[in-house]
Design a protein around this motif. Structure first.
Motif, short mmCIF file in Angstrom:
data_model
loop_
_atom_site.label_atom_id
_atom_site.label_comp_id
_atom_site.label_asym_id
_atom_site.label_seq_id
_atom_site.Cartn_x
_atom_site.Cartn_y
_atom_site.Cartn_z
N THR A 70 0.86 -0.95 -0.02
CA THR A 70 0.19 0.06 -0.28
C THR A 70 0.68 0.95 0.04
OG1 THR A 70 -1.83 -1.01 1.39
CG2 THR A 70 -1.29 1.70 1.06
N GLU A 101 0.14 4.78 -2.62
CA GLU A 101 -0.59 5.44 -2.01
C GLU A 101 0.72 6.38 -2.24
OE1 GLU A 101 -2.63 4.92 1.78
OE2 GLU A 101 -3.30 4.14 0.05
N SER A 104 -4.88 4.48 -6.90
CA SER A 104 -4.53 3.98 -5.49
C SER A 104 -5.58 2.88 -5.09
CB SER A 104 -3.25 5.00 -5.07
OG SER A 104 -4.41 5.57 -4.41
N THR A 143 -5.62 -1.08 -4.61
CA THR A 143 -5.73 -1.32 -3.49
C THR A 143 -7.23 -2.38 -3.25
OG1 THR A 143 -4.63 -0.05 -2.62
CG2 THR A 143 -6.02 -1.52 -0.88
#
Length: 470
Positions: free
Chosen positions: A358, A362, A437, A441
């Motif tokens: 992640t 991000e 993003s 995810t």
């Protein structure tokens, strides 16, 4: 009267001398013949004094006669001057009367010609002002002197002169619809004249040697614009074109719009008006743009790799986040396989793998948010600095000339614009990066949840089969 006064004075003097002599004789007893000498002296003094008085009276009378003669001459000259003045006044009055009569006679003979003279002079003066700002004048420079002669004439114009004015008007109208080429002096940026071939488009635009020209206000000469407006390439296209129609810039204000267009600051000059704050805003904006582009390219590449991994879900690859998440639950040995049979261990492994991927997805979003918020604030800072400069100039020089305040106002406005220019695109870019993003995810979460469900289902079936075998 003066002679009598002189006699009285001489008598008084003689009497005084006599008394003085008698007193001296009384004080000192004179000799026997002393009285005779005294009397003789008194007589001699009296005769000498009488002679002196007589000379004085004669000289006074002679001067009086001369003064009377001079007075008579002056009176005669005055009378002669009065006579000449009266004669001159009489001649002047007669001449004035004659002039009035001649003027009346001239006015009667002229009649409507005076109105024609006034109309011609007024029309010539008005057209002279128009011709001074006309692009036709450099082609026909002699007409300025002709119009000046008509506008300043003190005599009634002849038929030829009236026709000359009419022809000047007709020439201006005719040349307004022509494309003319002629040789004329053109002043360059240093003020040096050069003989060049000038192309004139009606009354609106003129150019030479690939540069637009304008009339100098004072001299009426053609001069190249110090800063050329855009679309100068149209000049070359116009000169090479063989078509009857061609595209060219037209200035209906006879050069004013071209000057204003050329005076507009370029992009670099606009940026420079923002000052130090403007350059800081640009640097931050460039940094944010580079980071946003880098992260966008990364997310697009990751998205393509994840889509390829979805088509081969049973063969995880380590070149994409989804493959690495799927590979995180691959058993590394017998003990690891036993551990992965526990749903909690499996879920923990998947969550750990997703959390590991992640931050890369991000990346830079928080920094971009800060830049988006800092851009308008820096613009506001530049605005405040510019207004401070403006008020300082007003304090020093007053507010009479708006140009002296232009620097501070330009800095205030340009800094605000620069702050908004970097904030708005980066705001959209950050929103797009955030959505990409989050989408990736979400794919990882969905695949991890699906993998966990399939694993639990497989374990449940295995346990059921083992129980049935018993």
């Amino acid at each position: 009267m003066i002679a009598a006064t002189s006699r009285i004075a001489s008598g008084a003097l003689a009497l005084a001398l006599l008394l003085a002599s008698l007193s001296s004789l009384a004080a000192t007893p004179p000799p026997a013949n002393g009285l005779d000498k005294l009397v003789e002296q008194i007589r001699d003094g009296s005769r000498e004094m009488s002679k002196t008085n007589a000379e004085r009276e004669a000289r006074f009378l002679r001067d009086k006669t001369q003064q009377a003669a001079l007075l008579a001459q002056a009176e005669a000259a005055r009378n002669a001057a009065d006579a000449r003045a009266k004669a001159a006044k009489a001649r002047f009055d007669g001449a004035q009367a004659g002039i009035a009569a001649l003027k009346q006679q001239l006015s009667g003979r002229v009649g409507d010609s005076a109105q024609i003279f006034s109309a011609v002079a007024e029309a010539a003066g008005a057209f002279r002002a128009q011709a001074g700002d006309s692009l036709v004048t450099p082609q026909f420079p002699d007409r300025i002197a002709e119009l000046d002669a008509l506008a300043q004439a003190r005599e009634l114009p002849g038929v030829d002169q009236i026709e000359q004015l009419w022809l000047a008007y007709a020439q201006e109208i005719a040349e307004g619809g022509k494309v003319a080429r002629f040789d004329a002096q053109v002043f360059d940026d240093q003020g040096s004249p050069q003989q060049q071939q000038v192309t004139r488009i009606g009354l609106f635009t003129a150019f030479a040697d690939g540069r637009y020209l304008a009339l100098q206000p004072d001299t009426g000469k053609l001069a190249a614009l110090a800063r050329q407006p855009g679309h100068t390439g149209l000049i070359d296209d116009f000169g090479r074109g063989d078509e009857p129609l061609a595209t060219i810039l037209i200035d209906p204000s006879r050069g004013a719009l071209l000057r204003r267009s050329a005076e507009r600051p370029t992009l670099g000059e606009r940026i420079d008006q923002g000052g130090e704050v403007g350059y800081v805003i640009i640097a931050i904006g460039i940094l944010g743009g580079v980071l946003a582009i880098y992260q966008l390219v990364y997310l697009l590449r990751v998205d393509r790799q994840v889509r390829q991994q979805l088509r081969q879900i049973e063969q995880p690859r380590l070149d994409n986040p989804l493959g690495r998440v799927l590979a995180s639950i691959a058993p590394q040995g017998a003990s690891d396989a036993l551990l992965l049979q526990d749903p909690e261990v499996l879920e923990t492994r998947l969550s750990e793998a997703i959390l590991r991927e992640t931050p890369k997805l991000e990346r830079y979003q928080s920094l971009l948010k800060m830049i988006v918020a800092a851009g308008p604030l820096l613009g506001l800072l530049g605005t405040v600095v510019g207004m401070i400069m403006t008020f300082q100039v007003i304090t020093e020089l007053g507010a009479g000339d708006p140009k002296v305040m232009a620097g501070g106002i330009s800095q205030a406005m340009v800094a605000t614009v620069l702050g908004l220019i970097i904030a708005i695109p980066l705001l959209f870019a950050n929103s797009f990066l955030g959505s990409r993003s989050r989408a990736l995810t979400q794919v990882l979460d969905e695949q991890a949840a699906g993998l966990l469900a399939r694993h639990l289902e497989a374990n449940s079936k295995a346990q059921s089969s083992a129980a049935g075998a018993r």
